[in-house]
Design a protein around this motif. Structure first.
Motif, PDB file in Angstrom:
ATOM      1  N   ARG A 114     -13.416 -10.010 -31.909  1.00 11.91           N
ATOM      2  CA  ARG A 114     -13.297  -8.916 -32.524  1.00 11.91           C
ATOM      3  C   ARG A 114     -12.910  -8.714 -34.020  1.00 11.91           C
ATOM      4  N   ARG A 115     -11.869  -9.698 -34.216  1.00 10.63           N
ATOM      5  CA  ARG A 115     -11.424  -9.915 -35.619  1.00 10.63           C
ATOM      6  C   ARG A 115     -12.436 -10.153 -36.669  1.00 10.63           C
ATOM      7  N   TYR A 116     -13.467 -10.831 -36.037  1.00 10.34           N
ATOM      8  CA  TYR A 116     -14.507 -11.563 -37.100  1.00 10.34           C
ATOM      9  C   TYR A 116     -15.928 -11.027 -36.828  1.00 10.34           C
ATOM     10  N   TYR A 117     -16.099 -10.503 -35.490  1.00 11.47           N
ATOM     11  CA  TYR A 117     -17.498  -9.962 -35.195  1.00 11.47           C
ATOM     12  C   TYR A 117     -17.615  -8.672 -34.603  1.00 11.47           C
ATOM     13  N   GLY A 118     -16.200  -7.875 -34.665  1.00 14.41           N
ATOM     14  CA  GLY A 118     -16.217  -6.567 -34.263  1.00 14.41           C
ATOM     15  C   GLY A 118     -17.095  -5.522 -34.905  1.00 14.41           C
ATOM     16  N   SER A 119     -17.397  -5.796 -36.345  1.00 15.98           N
ATOM     17  CA  SER A 119     -18.339  -4.877 -37.058  1.00 15.98           C
ATOM     18  C   SER A 119     -18.737  -5.233 -38.120  1.00 15.98           C
ATOM     19  N   TYR A 120     -19.765  -4.575 -38.760  1.00 15.32           N
ATOM     20  CA  TYR A 120     -19.945  -5.250 -40.256  1.00 15.32           C
ATOM     21  C   TYR A 120     -18.636  -5.084 -41.175  1.00 15.32           C
ATOM     22  N   ASN A 121     -17.718  -4.284 -41.020  1.00 16.82           N
ATOM     23  CA  ASN A 121     -16.676  -4.459 -41.915  1.00 16.82           C
ATOM     24  C   ASN A 121     -15.958  -5.759 -41.451  1.00 16.82           C
ATOM     25  N   ALA A 122     -15.829  -5.978 -40.071  1.00 21.14           N
ATOM     26  CA  ALA A 122     -14.944  -7.227 -39.688  1.00 21.14           C
ATOM     27  C   ALA A 122     -15.731  -8.476 -40.366  1.00 21.14           C
ATOM     28  N   TYR A 123     -16.721  -8.493 -40.246  1.00 17.92           N
ATOM     29  CA  TYR A 123     -17.626  -9.743 -40.820  1.00 17.92           C
ATOM     30  C   TYR A 123     -17.416  -9.885 -42.252  1.00 17.92           C
ATOM     31  N   PHE A 124     -17.619  -8.740 -42.961  1.00 14.20           N
ATOM     32  CA  PHE A 124     -17.411  -8.765 -44.406  1.00 14.20           C
ATOM     33  C   PHE A 124     -15.847  -8.926 -44.815  1.00 14.20           C
ATOM     34  N   ASN A 125     -14.916  -8.577 -43.923  1.00 17.81           N
ATOM     35  CA  ASN A 125     -13.560  -8.810 -44.493  1.00 17.81           C
ATOM     36  C   ASN A 125     -13.282 -10.272 -44.145  1.00 17.81           C
TER      37      ASN A 125
END
Length: 346
Positions: A212-223
């Motif tokens: 969830r921290r790294y692949y939860g969303s585009y935002n997570a992946y970007f961040n």
């Protein structure tokens, strides 16, 4: 201007290539199976063993404990195909219908494989769908951000930036969210085709799941990547304003030289390692040096984006204030100090 030329990615070849969609030509399901299986969207099992011929795997989809080449080949090709599938869809090389039929066939292949090993399709299909969706979620988020990676690389070339940089495009955030919704709803509906009745397929990874921290969303992946580059999206659950674009030059090598107008109001001499940000939103543009100084004994560890924008007195659209207020930047050599004092929201 953050100009990006329109480009199309060349599809990656695989053992189960999907042909590029031709205008006016119907997609043919016979060409989209990751396992080259003749099955369609349902499983018919004849002479299924009364007892399973193998132990129940810990994970049906990520099962590489099988022994024969044919069995291994099924799972290897499945996992080689998923990343390519979503890249091709993201770049427009295949249609949504082709993408979804490929997923149908993936479920059919895996369910059929285990049914022939003696497992009850009605029992195992929901589990297979959940496991396949989790794999898809990782690849959909990655594919969505890959679009930003390609665009950002072109911008970096245009600006002559050869160090670490990050590029955010709200269009790719919304593309990824729509893709996740589409695949989630489609896979959730498949269980009824296998006689399992409706199932509750969770859209997102559960709280506490590292994915969830790294692949939860585009935002997570970007961040996850921004944090190693000298920045932080403080709350990665916040959706961006549509049309928002931001390019961040970390200048960690100290090779970028910015015009004097980019931060003239910042007190003191410009640091050789100061970074810069370039933002576009509708008709508004902002290009500014960020005083990310490397000596924490003399300067703050981080600089807040909104503070920089307000101190520039250049003005900004009020409707994007909340999103602008969501970013900190820092020199890469003080990243550890920043993270020890800032808790990430995700």
């Amino acid at each position: 201007m953050l100009s990006v030329n329109n480009r199309r990615q060349t599809p990656i070849s695989s053992a189960a290539d999907i042909p590029t969609k031709v205008s006016g030509q119907e997609d043919t399901p016979e060409t989209v199976s990751p396992a080259e299986s003749p099955r369609t969207d349902s499983v018919t099992i004849s002479e299924r063993p009364e007892k399973p011929l193998m132990e129940r795997p810990i994970n049906f989809v990520n099962n590489f404990t099988v022994e024969t080449y044919a069995e291994t080949d099924l799972f290897v090709r499945l996992h080689n195909r998923l990343p390519v599938l979503f890249d091709e869809y993201a770049s427009g090389d295949i249609s949504k219908e082709t993408m979804l039929r490929t997923l149908d066939r993936a479920v059919s292949d895996v369910v059929g494989y285990y049914a022939n090993k003696g497992f009850d399709p009605e029992e195992i299909t929901p589990e297979i769908v959940r496991e396949l969706y989790a794999n898809c979620k990782l690849e959909m988020v990655r594919a969505g951000y890959s679009k930003s990676l390609d665009e950002g690389a072109q911008i970096a070339r245009e600006k002559g930036i050869n160090g670490f940089w990050m590029y955010y495009n709200a269009d790719h955030y919304y593309f990824t969210e729509d893709l996740i919704d589409t695949v989630h709803d489609h896979l959730e509906s498949l269980s009824e085709k296998y006689g399992c009745g409706p199932m509750k397929l969770e859209r997102d990874f559960p709280e506490g799941d590292i994915r969830r921290r790294y692949y939860g969303s585009y935002n997570a992946y970007f961040n996850a990547r921004l944090r190693s580059t000298g920045g932080s999206m403080i709350d990665q659950t916040i959706a961006p304003p549509k049309g928002f674009k931001m390019f961040f030059d970390s200048n960690s090598k100290g090779t970028s030289r910015y015009p004097s107008s980019m931060g003239a109001e910042i007190p003191g001499e410009p640091s050789l390692f100061d970074s810069a940000v370039y933002i576009q939103y509708q008709g508004w543009e902002f290009a500014h040096r960020l005083p990310t100084r490397m000596d924490p004994t003399r300067y703050p560890v981080s600089v807040h984006l909104m503070d920089v924008i307000q101190s520039s007195k250049k003005g900004y659209p009020k409707e994007i204030e909340a999103f602008l207020n969501n970013f900190d930047f820092f020199a890469t050599n003080v990243g550890k100090m920043y993270w020890e004092s800032h808790e990430l929201i995700y």
